[in-house]
Design a protein around this motif. Structure first.
Motif, PDB file in Angstrom:
ATOM      1  N   ILE A 121      39.172  -1.685 -27.153  1.00  0.00           N
ATOM      2  CA  ILE A 121      39.908  -1.852 -25.371  1.00  0.00           C
ATOM      3  C   ILE A 121      41.244  -2.413 -26.021  1.00  0.00           C
ATOM      4  N   ASP A 122      42.010  -3.135 -27.379  1.00  0.00           N
ATOM      5  CA  ASP A 122      42.444  -3.379 -27.981  1.00  0.00           C
ATOM      6  C   ASP A 122      43.356  -2.175 -28.441  1.00  0.00           C
ATOM      7  N   ARG A 123      42.544  -1.414 -28.968  1.00  0.00           N
ATOM      8  CA  ARG A 123      43.225  -0.442 -30.220  1.00  0.00           C
ATOM      9  C   ARG A 123      44.076   0.856 -29.109  1.00  0.00           C
ATOM     10  N   ILE A 124      42.787   0.629 -27.571  1.00  0.00           N
ATOM     11  CA  ILE A 124      43.592   1.585 -26.798  1.00  0.00           C
ATOM     12  C   ILE A 124      44.836   0.934 -26.129  1.00  0.00           C
ATOM     13  N   ILE A 125      44.851  -0.004 -25.551  1.00  0.00           N
ATOM     14  CA  ILE A 125      46.214  -0.341 -25.289  1.00  0.00           C
ATOM     15  C   ILE A 125      47.281  -0.549 -26.392  1.00  0.00           C
ATOM     16  N   LYS A 126      46.878  -0.749 -27.886  1.00  0.00           N
ATOM     17  CA  LYS A 126      48.442  -0.575 -28.737  1.00  0.00           C
ATOM     18  C   LYS A 126      48.567   0.221 -28.768  1.00  0.00           C
ATOM     19  N   ALA A 127      48.321   1.308 -29.231  1.00  0.00           N
ATOM     20  CA  ALA A 127      48.272   2.707 -28.995  1.00  0.00           C
ATOM     21  C   ALA A 127      48.766   3.606 -27.742  1.00  0.00           C
ATOM     22  N   ASN A 128      49.001   3.187 -26.373  1.00  0.00           N
ATOM     23  CA  ASN A 128      49.484   2.984 -24.968  1.00  0.00           C
ATOM     24  C   ASN A 128      51.143   2.226 -25.320  1.00  0.00           C
ATOM     25  N   LEU A 129      51.046   1.409 -26.219  1.00  0.00           N
ATOM     26  CA  LEU A 129      52.023   0.263 -25.878  1.00  0.00           C
ATOM     27  C   LEU A 129      53.360   1.037 -27.093  1.00  0.00           C
ATOM     28  N   LYS A 130      52.296   1.844 -28.311  1.00  0.00           N
ATOM     29  CA  LYS A 130      52.899   2.930 -29.184  1.00  0.00           C
ATOM     30  C   LYS A 130      53.934   3.852 -28.431  1.00  0.00           C
ATOM     31  N   LYS A 131      53.224   4.814 -27.381  1.00  0.00           N
ATOM     32  CA  LYS A 131      53.576   6.151 -27.393  1.00  0.00           C
ATOM     33  C   LYS A 131      54.474   5.705 -25.497  1.00  0.00           C
ATOM     34  N   ILE A 132      54.554   4.204 -24.797  1.00  0.00           N
ATOM     35  CA  ILE A 132      55.430   4.054 -24.369  1.00  0.00           C
ATOM     36  C   ILE A 132      57.107   3.607 -24.936  1.00  0.00           C
ATOM     37  N   ALA A 133      56.834   2.721 -25.955  1.00  0.00           N
ATOM     38  CA  ALA A 133      57.748   3.071 -26.741  1.00  0.00           C
ATOM     39  C   ALA A 133      58.264   4.002 -28.087  1.00  0.00           C
ATOM     40  N   GLU A 134      57.936   5.010 -27.787  1.00  0.00           N
ATOM     41  CA  GLU A 134      58.335   6.850 -27.660  1.00  0.00           C
ATOM     42  C   GLU A 134      58.812   7.404 -27.213  1.00  0.00           C
ATOM     43  N   GLY A 135      58.219   6.470 -25.196  1.00  0.00           N
ATOM     44  CA  GLY A 135      58.836   7.892 -24.499  1.00  0.00           C
ATOM     45  C   GLY A 135      57.929   8.606 -24.023  1.00  0.00           C
ATOM     46  N   LYS A 136      56.952   8.817 -24.631  1.00  0.00           N
ATOM     47  CA  LYS A 136      55.728   9.682 -24.616  1.00  0.00           C
ATOM     48  C   LYS A 136      54.315   9.216 -23.254  1.00  0.00           C
ATOM     49  N   LEU A 137      55.122   7.741 -22.720  1.00  0.00           N
ATOM     50  CA  LEU A 137      53.997   7.480 -21.770  1.00  0.00           C
ATOM     51  C   LEU A 137      54.491   6.651 -21.205  1.00  0.00           C
ATOM     52  N   THR A 138      54.943   6.777 -19.402  1.00  0.00           N
ATOM     53  CA  THR A 138      55.113   6.167 -18.945  1.00  0.00           C
ATOM     54  C   THR A 138      53.974   4.585 -18.655  1.00  0.00           C
ATOM     55  N   VAL A 139      54.347   3.630 -18.299  1.00  0.00           N
ATOM     56  CA  VAL A 139      53.681   2.690 -18.173  1.00  0.00           C
ATOM     57  C   VAL A 139      52.354   2.629 -17.022  1.00  0.00           C
ATOM     58  N   GLU A 140      52.823   3.344 -15.456  1.00  0.00           N
ATOM     59  CA  GLU A 140      51.499   4.109 -14.873  1.00  0.00           C
ATOM     60  C   GLU A 140      50.853   4.084 -15.632  1.00  0.00           C
ATOM     61  N   GLY A 141      51.205   5.790 -16.385  1.00  0.00           N
ATOM     62  CA  GLY A 141      49.982   6.449 -16.876  1.00  0.00           C
ATOM     63  C   GLY A 141      49.042   5.388 -18.628  1.00  0.00           C
ATOM     64  N   SER A 142      49.516   4.551 -18.693  1.00  0.00           N
ATOM     65  CA  SER A 142      49.605   3.744 -19.501  1.00  0.00           C
ATOM     66  C   SER A 142      48.057   3.167 -18.928  1.00  0.00           C
ATOM     67  N   ASN A 143      47.991   2.007 -17.340  1.00  0.00           N
ATOM     68  CA  ASN A 143      47.699   1.972 -16.578  1.00  0.00           C
ATOM     69  C   ASN A 143      46.272   2.280 -16.302  1.00  0.00           C
ATOM     70  N   GLU A 144      46.747   4.145 -16.081  1.00  0.00           N
ATOM     71  CA  GLU A 144      45.224   4.694 -15.526  1.00  0.00           C
ATOM     72  C   GLU A 144      44.337   4.759 -16.852  1.00  0.00           C
ATOM     73  N   ILE A 145      45.288   5.382 -17.940  1.00  0.00           N
ATOM     74  CA  ILE A 145      44.460   5.204 -19.275  1.00  0.00           C
ATOM     75  C   ILE A 145      43.109   4.386 -19.198  1.00  0.00           C
ATOM     76  N   LYS A 170      50.525  -6.525  -8.662  1.00  0.00           N
ATOM     77  CA  LYS A 170      51.448  -7.749  -7.840  1.00  0.00           C
ATOM     78  C   LYS A 170      50.143  -7.423  -6.582  1.00  0.00           C
ATOM     79  N   GLY A 171      49.667  -7.034  -5.799  1.00  0.00           N
ATOM     80  CA  GLY A 171      49.136  -7.375  -4.824  1.00  0.00           C
ATOM     81  C   GLY A 171      48.955  -5.549  -4.320  1.00  0.00           C
ATOM     82  N   LYS A 172      49.437  -4.526  -5.601  1.00  0.00           N
ATOM     83  CA  LYS A 172      49.142  -3.566  -4.886  1.00  0.00           C
ATOM     84  C   LYS A 172      48.037  -2.510  -5.541  1.00  0.00           C
ATOM     85  N   THR A 173      47.339  -2.399  -4.924  1.00  0.00           N
ATOM     86  CA  THR A 173      46.249  -1.917  -5.771  1.00  0.00           C
ATOM     87  C   THR A 173      45.856  -0.238  -5.830  1.00  0.00           C
TER      88      THR A 173
END
Length: 168
Positions: free
Chosen positions: A90-114, A159-162
């Motif tokens: 799980i930690d590896r998935i989160i770190k990989a997603n953060l890297k992709k977000i920083a590179e502009g290859k993934l959105t926050v919402e996309g990361s959360n879905e993954i 924050k309350g929106k599921t």
């Protein structure tokens, strides 16, 4: 010297993530507290006692259980064990997603879905592995029919929106 500030997609995504300090992931079986599958999920995760409501013949045991009999069910962790066994994944998935977000290859919402789908998938994969086997029957109660596994879903709460994913 004058600096011109031009927000980038990456910067906007990181700002969104910073504003959203309260993102929660829920994985499990969802429904009303009195739904049969929620009760089954809870009794397996936490153990408990079941009171027999009416006389019932149990072929595997070759006995009739009388009304009022209390059956003690052991805990067969299926949800918490997933997180214990897969914390590094799980930690590896989160770190990989953060890297992709920083590179502009993934959105926050996309990361959360993954992350949400990964949590649900890992839970389904782990179900039944290393749990206490029943004393009086063959097989594994949690996985024999596949019903409990199929009922596992996941939710992301912003924050309350599921948003929900998978079964459940």
């Amino acid at each position: 010297m004058t600096m011109i500030y031009k927000p980038t997609t990456t910067m906007n995504e990181l700002k969104k993530m910073n504003k959203r300090k309260n993102v929660y992931f829920q994985t499990g079986v969802f429904g009303s507290d009195d739904s049969e599958i929620v009760k089954i999920a809870a009794i397996h995760e936490f153990g408990g006692e079941i009171k027999v409501k009416k006389n019932r013949y149990v072929p595997v045991l070759g006995v009739t259980l009388k009304a009022g009999t209390i059956i003690t069910m052991p805990s067969r962790k299926w949800l918490t064990i997933t997180f214990e066994r897969n914390r590094e994944t799980i930690d590896r998935i989160i770190k990989a997603n953060l890297k992709k977000i920083a590179e502009g290859k993934l959105t926050v919402e996309g990361s959360n879905e993954i992350i949400a789908v990964a949590l649900s998938s890992l839970t389904k994969k782990e179900m039944g592995n290393g749990v206490t086997k029943p004393k009086h029957r063959e097989g594994q109660p949690m996985v024999d029919t596949g019903r409990l596994r199929q009922s596992i879903g996941t939710k992301v709460d912003y924050k309350g929106k599921t948003k929900g994913y998978g079964e459940g």
